[in-house]
Design a protein around this motif. Structure first.
Motif, PDB file in Angstrom:
ATOM      1  N   THR B 282       0.833  -1.193   0.000  1.00  0.00           N
ATOM      2  CA  THR B 282       0.000   0.000   0.000  1.00  0.00           C
ATOM      3  C   THR B 282       0.875   1.253   0.000  1.00  0.00           C
ATOM      4  O   THR B 282       0.667   2.181  -0.793  1.00  0.00           O
ATOM      5  N   ALA B 283       1.866   1.222   0.890  1.00  0.00           N
ATOM      6  CA  ALA B 283       2.783   2.363   0.954  1.00  0.00           C
ATOM      7  C   ALA B 283       3.545   2.526  -0.355  1.00  0.00           C
ATOM      8  O   ALA B 283       3.736   3.646  -0.849  1.00  0.00           O
ATOM      9  N   ALA B 284       3.981   1.401  -0.940  1.00  0.00           N
ATOM     10  CA  ALA B 284       4.744   1.470  -2.190  1.00  0.00           C
ATOM     11  C   ALA B 284       3.904   2.096  -3.298  1.00  0.00           C
ATOM     12  O   ALA B 284       4.374   2.942  -4.063  1.00  0.00           O
ATOM     13  N   VAL B 285       2.631   1.679  -3.378  1.00  0.00           N
ATOM     14  CA  VAL B 285       1.756   2.246  -4.408  1.00  0.00           C
ATOM     15  C   VAL B 285       1.612   3.750  -4.201  1.00  0.00           C
ATOM     16  O   VAL B 285       1.728   4.542  -5.143  1.00  0.00           O
ATOM     17  N   LEU B 286       1.402   4.156  -2.937  1.00  0.00           N
ATOM     18  CA  LEU B 286       1.251   5.581  -2.659  1.00  0.00           C
ATOM     19  C   LEU B 286       2.538   6.353  -2.973  1.00  0.00           C
ATOM     20  O   LEU B 286       2.502   7.488  -3.456  1.00  0.00           O
ATOM     21  N   ALA B 287       3.674   5.728  -2.721  1.00  0.00           N
ATOM     22  CA  ALA B 287       4.952   6.398  -2.977  1.00  0.00           C
ATOM     23  C   ALA B 287       5.231   6.532  -4.462  1.00  0.00           C
ATOM     24  O   ALA B 287       5.862   7.486  -4.907  1.00  0.00           O
ATOM     25  N   MET B 288       4.743   5.546  -5.242  1.00  0.00           N
ATOM     26  CA  MET B 288       4.988   5.578  -6.690  1.00  0.00           C
ATOM     27  C   MET B 288       4.048   6.538  -7.388  1.00  0.00           C
ATOM     28  O   MET B 288       4.386   7.105  -8.417  1.00  0.00           O
ATOM     29  N   LEU B 289       2.856   6.646  -6.830  1.00  0.00           N
ATOM     30  CA  LEU B 289       1.778   7.317  -7.546  1.00  0.00           C
ATOM     31  C   LEU B 289       2.120   8.730  -8.047  1.00  0.00           C
ATOM     32  O   LEU B 289       1.991   8.990  -9.251  1.00  0.00           O
ATOM     33  N   PRO B 290       2.558   9.642  -7.168  1.00  0.00           N
ATOM     34  CA  PRO B 290       2.768  11.011  -7.658  1.00  0.00           C
ATOM     35  C   PRO B 290       3.749  11.107  -8.828  1.00  0.00           C
ATOM     36  O   PRO B 290       3.389  11.661  -9.869  1.00  0.00           O
ATOM     37  N   PRO B 291       4.971  10.553  -8.714  1.00  0.00           N
ATOM     38  CA  PRO B 291       5.877  10.702  -9.862  1.00  0.00           C
ATOM     39  C   PRO B 291       5.386   9.971 -11.108  1.00  0.00           C
ATOM     40  O   PRO B 291       5.570  10.464 -12.227  1.00  0.00           O
ATOM     41  N   VAL B 292       4.747   8.807 -10.928  1.00  0.00           N
ATOM     42  CA  VAL B 292       4.255   8.073 -12.103  1.00  0.00           C
ATOM     43  C   VAL B 292       3.167   8.883 -12.800  1.00  0.00           C
ATOM     44  O   VAL B 292       3.138   8.992 -14.031  1.00  0.00           O
ATOM     45  N   LEU B 293       2.277   9.493 -12.011  1.00  0.00           N
ATOM     46  CA  LEU B 293       1.240  10.323 -12.615  1.00  0.00           C
ATOM     47  C   LEU B 293       1.852  11.502 -13.360  1.00  0.00           C
ATOM     48  O   LEU B 293       1.401  11.863 -14.448  1.00  0.00           O
ATOM     49  N   VAL B 294       2.884  12.079 -12.782  1.00  0.00           N
ATOM     50  CA  VAL B 294       3.543  13.213 -13.452  1.00  0.00           C
ATOM     51  C   VAL B 294       4.104  12.765 -14.803  1.00  0.00           C
ATOM     52  O   VAL B 294       3.912  13.419 -15.822  1.00  0.00           O
ATOM     53  N   VAL B 295       4.768  11.608 -14.811  1.00  0.00           N
ATOM     54  CA  VAL B 295       5.362  11.121 -16.065  1.00  0.00           C
ATOM     55  C   VAL B 295       4.286  10.836 -17.110  1.00  0.00           C
ATOM     56  O   VAL B 295       4.405  11.225 -18.273  1.00  0.00           O
ATOM     57  N   ILE B 296       3.225  10.163 -16.688  1.00  0.00           N
ATOM     58  CA  ILE B 296       2.201   9.801 -17.670  1.00  0.00           C
ATOM     59  C   ILE B 296       1.408  11.027 -18.101  1.00  0.00           C
ATOM     60  O   ILE B 296       1.131  11.225 -19.281  1.00  0.00           O
ATOM     61  N   GLY B 297       1.076  11.884 -17.135  1.00  0.00           N
ATOM     62  CA  GLY B 297       0.283  13.066 -17.468  1.00  0.00           C
ATOM     63  C   GLY B 297       1.037  14.074 -18.313  1.00  0.00           C
ATOM     64  O   GLY B 297       0.451  14.777 -19.122  1.00  0.00           O
ATOM     65  N   MET B 298       2.342  14.175 -18.107  1.00  0.00           N
ATOM     66  CA  MET B 298       3.114  15.169 -18.859  1.00  0.00           C
ATOM     67  C   MET B 298       4.143  14.467 -19.725  1.00  0.00           C
ATOM     68  O   MET B 298       5.305  14.862 -19.775  1.00  0.00           O
ATOM     69  N   GLN B 299       3.663  13.445 -20.433  1.00  0.00           N
ATOM     70  CA  GLN B 299       4.572  12.590 -21.176  1.00  0.00           C
ATOM     71  C   GLN B 299       5.461  13.365 -22.144  1.00  0.00           C
ATOM     72  O   GLN B 299       6.656  13.131 -22.228  1.00  0.00           O
ATOM     73  N   ARG B 300       4.850  14.324 -22.860  1.00  0.00           N
ATOM     74  CA  ARG B 300       5.634  15.040 -23.872  1.00  0.00           C
ATOM     75  C   ARG B 300       6.740  15.865 -23.230  1.00  0.00           C
ATOM     76  O   ARG B 300       7.882  15.845 -23.668  1.00  0.00           O
ATOM     77  N   LEU B 301       6.385  16.586 -22.159  1.00  0.00           N
ATOM     78  CA  LEU B 301       7.388  17.382 -21.454  1.00  0.00           C
ATOM     79  C   LEU B 301       8.457  16.484 -20.847  1.00  0.00           C
ATOM     80  O   LEU B 301       9.643  16.799 -20.868  1.00  0.00           O
ATOM     81  N   PHE B 302       8.007  15.343 -20.321  1.00  0.00           N
ATOM     82  CA  PHE B 302       8.937  14.401 -19.693  1.00  0.00           C
ATOM     83  C   PHE B 302       9.976  13.913 -20.694  1.00  0.00           C
ATOM     84  O   PHE B 302      11.179  13.946 -20.430  1.00  0.00           O
ATOM     85  N   VAL B 303       9.515  13.496 -21.866  1.00  0.00           N
ATOM     86  CA  VAL B 303      10.443  12.991 -22.877  1.00  0.00           C
ATOM     87  C   VAL B 303      11.401  14.103 -23.297  1.00  0.00           C
ATOM     88  O   VAL B 303      12.615  13.898 -23.405  1.00  0.00           O
ATOM     89  N   LYS B 304      10.853  15.293 -23.486  1.00  0.00           N
ATOM     90  CA  LYS B 304      11.689  16.428 -23.878  1.00  0.00           C
ATOM     91  C   LYS B 304      12.764  16.686 -22.812  1.00  0.00           C
ATOM     92  O   LYS B 304      13.942  16.825 -23.131  1.00  0.00           O
TER      93      LYS B 304
END
Lengths: 365, 311, 294
Positions: B282-304
């Motif tokens: 549960t903790a691992a999922v919560l710890a992963m969530l914010p950065p993973v959401l940032v990567v997926i949500g801002m995929q274009r900026l992330f790749v750039k």
């Protein structure tokens, strides 16, 4: 509005390269002066020194009654139009045009009034909220002009402002800029490498070569009395024909080769016989001749139809042309009914339109 | 592709699907485990489909945490991580922007020296200077007092205009300590420098003619033009800050400054017993969530951002 | 290096640089110089006396079998992580470059592990390989009859951290390989096809050689990653064990210095690590200067 005075201006770069060799130039109030020359001749450097974007190594630049050598560009009361326009990409047209005024603390309504007025003059009314990338090349060009005129400066500086436009638009903008300058009456310095642009726009033009002002004068003065082989070849299109020649013992004729002689122009009669010279004659001043004695035998090699007139390229018997044509002479033939290629015709040059230059120095005799 | 061979396309899709299954499996297992009770996870094979205790697990971890290990709720740890990630990202961007601006747009003595000092940080990750850095964090004035000692001054006090200042300031167990030392960044400085070099000189000249001084040019022209670069870098740096591990491990002992990424370590490394895996996941999922959401949500900026920081 | 058009100002550039320089000097340069300094000193047990001992700390290190074995483990670990994640990512990138339908979905599903902290990545795989309840350990036991136990078997433990570290790096490699593949002009592939090269042959004779700059760059980045960024992976799971089987150089420098408080020895280890980073950085920058190009 102000006059611009350039005295003994030189530019030496830190690496020792001397880009400008002492230029003197007085531009009276309201004149449109064009600096023209091949790339690397120093014309842009001179303009950028006037703008304050390059330091002046020696000499003085005066705008109005102020020596501006040590002033920041912003304090010189000039405006500049750049080759790539240098519009701020993240600002709207309105913001681009008003930025300089805002920085100088003009009140809002004064800015509004000036921008609207400039937009009206330049037909930018509907475009004030657009970003530069939403505009066409010609519109960007106008915004760059607008940014310059809202400031109501003492002088406009143009750095090859039309070179990024296509040929048709260039002709149109050429006319617009010239008209605008007439209307505003602002002293303008315009840099270009295009001699047609220079001829058509300038009140006076300065032909520059290797950091030196070769000749200063009105377009017609430069066309009629080029002071050197360089100016003669640079001004006028197609380019002037040049041929080596010697003055005959009679002092009244030029010998081009064993078979070809040309009558000397009246002013050339002072040339001492036997002196080697370069003779220049424009393509439009070579005409058909019946007189076998003083004419060139010209063999047509290539014909270029321009519509209203035709250019003939060819070689004259045992005469070696030294101009741009790669050893060939150029003749402008009015109309398009010409003899076929391969034919030999006889040409004469109007003595009044012969230009004589010293063979060694290239200066006008 | 060049020729039309349907079976090749099918094979490509198959390989991709199997590959993705392998890549996604850990996330799947964690998600599933976080919805079960500890009892469900006692013997193999553990369930591979969701259970019904997800809400309970997440509520417990967010509000009270795992009692027998430090007992901090994850909300606090997530907040600490957020503070750290945001401060590092923003701090790095701000000081790199100004540094790159100075290096690109001014000529001044020692310009290249400054450049090389910043460059050197590339070669000095925390891992190679653990102890001495800890010493500095424990008292930030250590370098100063040592230098004063060299010149014959003793002690850790200086007297300026009658005021005695004790040169002792510890950053251990503080947000400043967690973030400030990490915001020096050669990479970000280089990225902005690289970008500034592509900004046309004519814009600077036009701005100068328009009467803009250096700071006005920086604010009105350069910053707005750098917007996408800043955003792209922010995405990368946010992830970098969020995922810091060794640094918070070194300088925090107070449980109220624990970040979520290092907090999980304490939940896993429990002495003499099996970890409570359903809560750990549960903790691992919560710890992963914010950065993973940032990567997926801002995929274009992330790749750039990823591509540009490696130039 | 510098713009042609610059501003003139006496103190402004220094003020703009000050924050970056101050932090660098206090938290980077000073500690690093301290590490250098301490690496040639020995402190007595109470920290009262220090004496200069030259390179003795270094000599001690290289005479220490645990340090040498740590070197060996790090080498194996780096090479394994780099080759597994590069190979896997290249295969996926080549496939993703081929397909048109669903390409963006595949991409999204493959890049998210980049955002997972190395420590969390370690914990996820630690759970999946848990000897009694982990799904992977269970499959190994029931299908292959292999009794996986990373708490007792050093080889298993090393493999566990290798897999966890490589898994996280696949996203990064995938993105760069895909970009590299898409940068190869289609006309080259088409020309090769007209020359009669099969897809596999085209890959090995055209695509792979043209991709070599990307591959080399990624190799360096992966080695750096495996070297330094995997501390969390190890610390959160195996703690360097069992019996030092996953005790990499970075883990050891932390353990000896921060936990064991061996000042001189840990400083000497830091200096050796510094030399390694410097050489890796030099390799990376020389590569940027002269990219392997055609």
């Amino acid at each position: 509005m102000a006059e611009l005075r350039i005295s003994g201006v030189e530019k030496v770069y830190p690496n020792g390269f001397k880009a400008i060799h002492g230029i003197d130039l007085d531009v009276p109030d309201g004149e449109f002066i064009v600096l023209v020359g091949p790339s690397g001749c120093g014309k842009s450097t001179l303009l950028r020194m006037i703008a304050g974007l390059e330091t002046v190594s020696s000499g003085t630049i005066q705008i109005g009654d102020r020596v501006v050598n040590e002033l920041e560009p912003a304090d010189r009361d000039i405006a500049m139009v750049f080759q790539n326009y240098a519009l701020y990409p993240h600002m709207s047209v309105y913001q681009n045009m008003s930025y300089g005024l805002r920085n100088r603390g003009y009140p809002k309504d004064a800015i509004e009034e000036r921008v609207q007025k400039a937009a009206g003059i330049l037909q930018l009314d509907g475009l004030l909220d657009r970003r530069p990338r939403q505009l066409s090349g010609g519109q960007r060009q106008r915004v760059a002009m607008g940014r310059a005129i809202v400031r109501e400066p003492s002088a406009f500086l143009f750095d090859e402002p039309l070179s990024n436009l296509d040929a048709k638009l260039r002709v149109q903008m050429r006319v617009e800029i010239k008209q605008l300058q007439r209307r505003l009456g602002t002293t303008s310095v315009y840099v270009t490498h295009d001699q047609i642009e220079a001829m058509t726009m300038a009140d006076r033009l300065v032909v520059m070569n290797a950091g030196v002002a070769e000749q200063v004068g009105t377009p017609i003065e430069l066309y009629e009395r080029p002071s050197s082989v360089f100016v003669g070849g640079f001004i006028g299109s197609p380019s002037m024909n040049f041929m080596p020649a010697t003055v005959e013992p009679d002092g009244r004729h030029l010998r081009l080769s064993d078979e070809a002689r040309l009558a000397l122009p009246v002013e050339g009669r002072r040339v001492e016989p036997g002196r080697p010279v370069t003779v220049g004659v424009r393509p439009e001043h070579l005409t058909l001749s019946a007189d076998a004695d003083s004419a060139l035998a010209f063999k047509i090699v290539l014909i270029e139809h321009l519509g209203a007139d035709t250019l003939l390229y060819g070689s004259a018997s045992s005469v070696e042309a030294t101009g741009e044509g790669g050893g060939l002479l150029t003749v402008r033939w009015s109309g398009h009914h010409t003899p076929p290629a391969g034919e030999v015709i006889r040409l004469a040059a109007d003595p009044a339109h012969l230009h004589l230059f010293d063979a060694a120095t290239g200066r006008r005799i | 592709m060049v020729e039309n061979r349907p079976w090749l396309t099918v094979v490509s899709h198959l390989v991709l699907i199997v590959g993705i299954a392998i890549v996604v499996l850990p996330l799947w297992v964690a998600l599933v485990a976080s919805t079960h009770t500890g009892r469900d996870l006692l013997s193999a094979p553990i369930p591979m489909w969701f259970g019904s205790h997800g809400v309970d697990n997440y509520r417990q971890m967010l509000t009270s945490g795992m009692e027998h290990v430090s007992g901090q709720p994850l909300t606090l740890m997530l907040f600490n991580s957020l503070v750290m990630a945001l401060s590092i990202a923003i701090g790095k961007i701000v000081i790199s922007l100004t540094a790159a601006f100075a290096i690109c747009y001014f000529r001044f003595p020692l310009r290249m020296t400054c450049f090389w000092i910043i460059f050197i940080t590339l070669m000095l990750p925390v891992e190679v200077r653990i102890l001495p850095t800890y010493e500095v964090i424990a008292n930030v004035f250590t370098p100063l007092t040592r230098l004063l000692e060299l010149f014959g001054f003793e002690g850790d006090e200086i007297v300026i205009a009658g005021l005695s200042i004790r040169l002792d300031f510890s950053m251990l167990d503080s947000y400043t300590g967690l973030t400030l030392p990490l915001i020096a960044s050669a990479t970000a400085t280089f990225l902005f420098r690289q970008f500034f070099l592509t900004v046309p000189d004519e814009l600077t000249e036009a701005a100068r003619i328009d009467g803009a001084g250096p700071m006005k040019f920086f604010r009105d022209i350069l910053l707005p033009l750098s917007r996408t670069n800043i955003a792209a870098l922010f995405v990368i740096l946010f992830i970098y800050g969020w995922n810091q591990y060794l640094w918070p491990l070194l300088i925090t002992t107070d449980p109220s400054y624990v970040t979520v990424v290092m907090g999980i370590q304490r939940m896993v490394n429990v002495a003499d017993t099996e970890p409570q895996w359903h809560l750990v996941m549960t903790a691992a999922v919560l710890a992963m969530l914010p950065p993973v959401l940032v990567v997926i949500g801002m995929q274009r900026l992330f790749v750039k951002g990823l591509v540009e920081t490696e130039k | 290096m510098i713009k042609r058009v610059t501003f003139r100002h006496k103190w402004l550039p220094y003020a703009l640089l000050a924050p970056q320089l101050l932090i660098t000097l206090v938290f980077f340069i000073w500690p690093a110089s301290q590490a250098l300094y301490q690496s040639v000193l020995r402190q007595d047990a109470f920290g009262l006396r220090t004496e200069f001992i030259g390179f003795e700390n270094f000599a001690d290190l290289f005479a220490d079998p645990t340090y040498l074995s740590s070197f060996h483990i790090t080498l194996v670990f780096c090479l394994a992580v780099a080759s597994i994640s590069l190979g896997f990512a290249l295969m996926l990138a080549v496939m993703a470059d081929r397909v048109i339908k669903g390409a963006t979905t595949y991409k999204t599903l493959l890049i998210w592990p980049y955002a997972v902290a190395p420590a969390i990545a370690g914990v996820l795989w630690y759970f999946m390989f848990n000897p009694s309840i982990g799904i992977n350990a269970w499959i190994l036991r029931t299908v292959f009859g292999y009794d996986w136990n990373h708490t007792l078997d050093g080889g298993d433990a090393l493999l566990l951290v290798i897999i966890a570290a490589a898994w996280k790096q696949v996203s990064y490699n995938f993105l760069f390989f895909l970009a590299g593949l898409q940068a190869i002009p289609r006309s080259l592939i088409e020309a090769a096809a007209i020359d009669g090269a099969s897809p596999l042959k085209r890959f090995w004779t055209i695509v792979f050689p043209l991709l070599s700059p990307t591959t080399f760059f990624l190799l360096v980045v992966n080695v750096v990653y495996a070297f330094f960024d995997t501390f969390g992976t190890i610390h959160a799971t195996t703690n360097g064990g069992p019996a030092g089987a996953t005790n990499t150089l970075v883990y050891k420098v932390f353990n000896d210095g921060f936990i064991g408080l061996d000042l001189g020895g840990s400083a000497a280890q830091s200096v050796i690590l510094m030399i390694i980073v410097v050489s890796l950085t030099v390799v990376q920058f020389r590569y940027i200067e002269r990219r392997v190009e055609y």
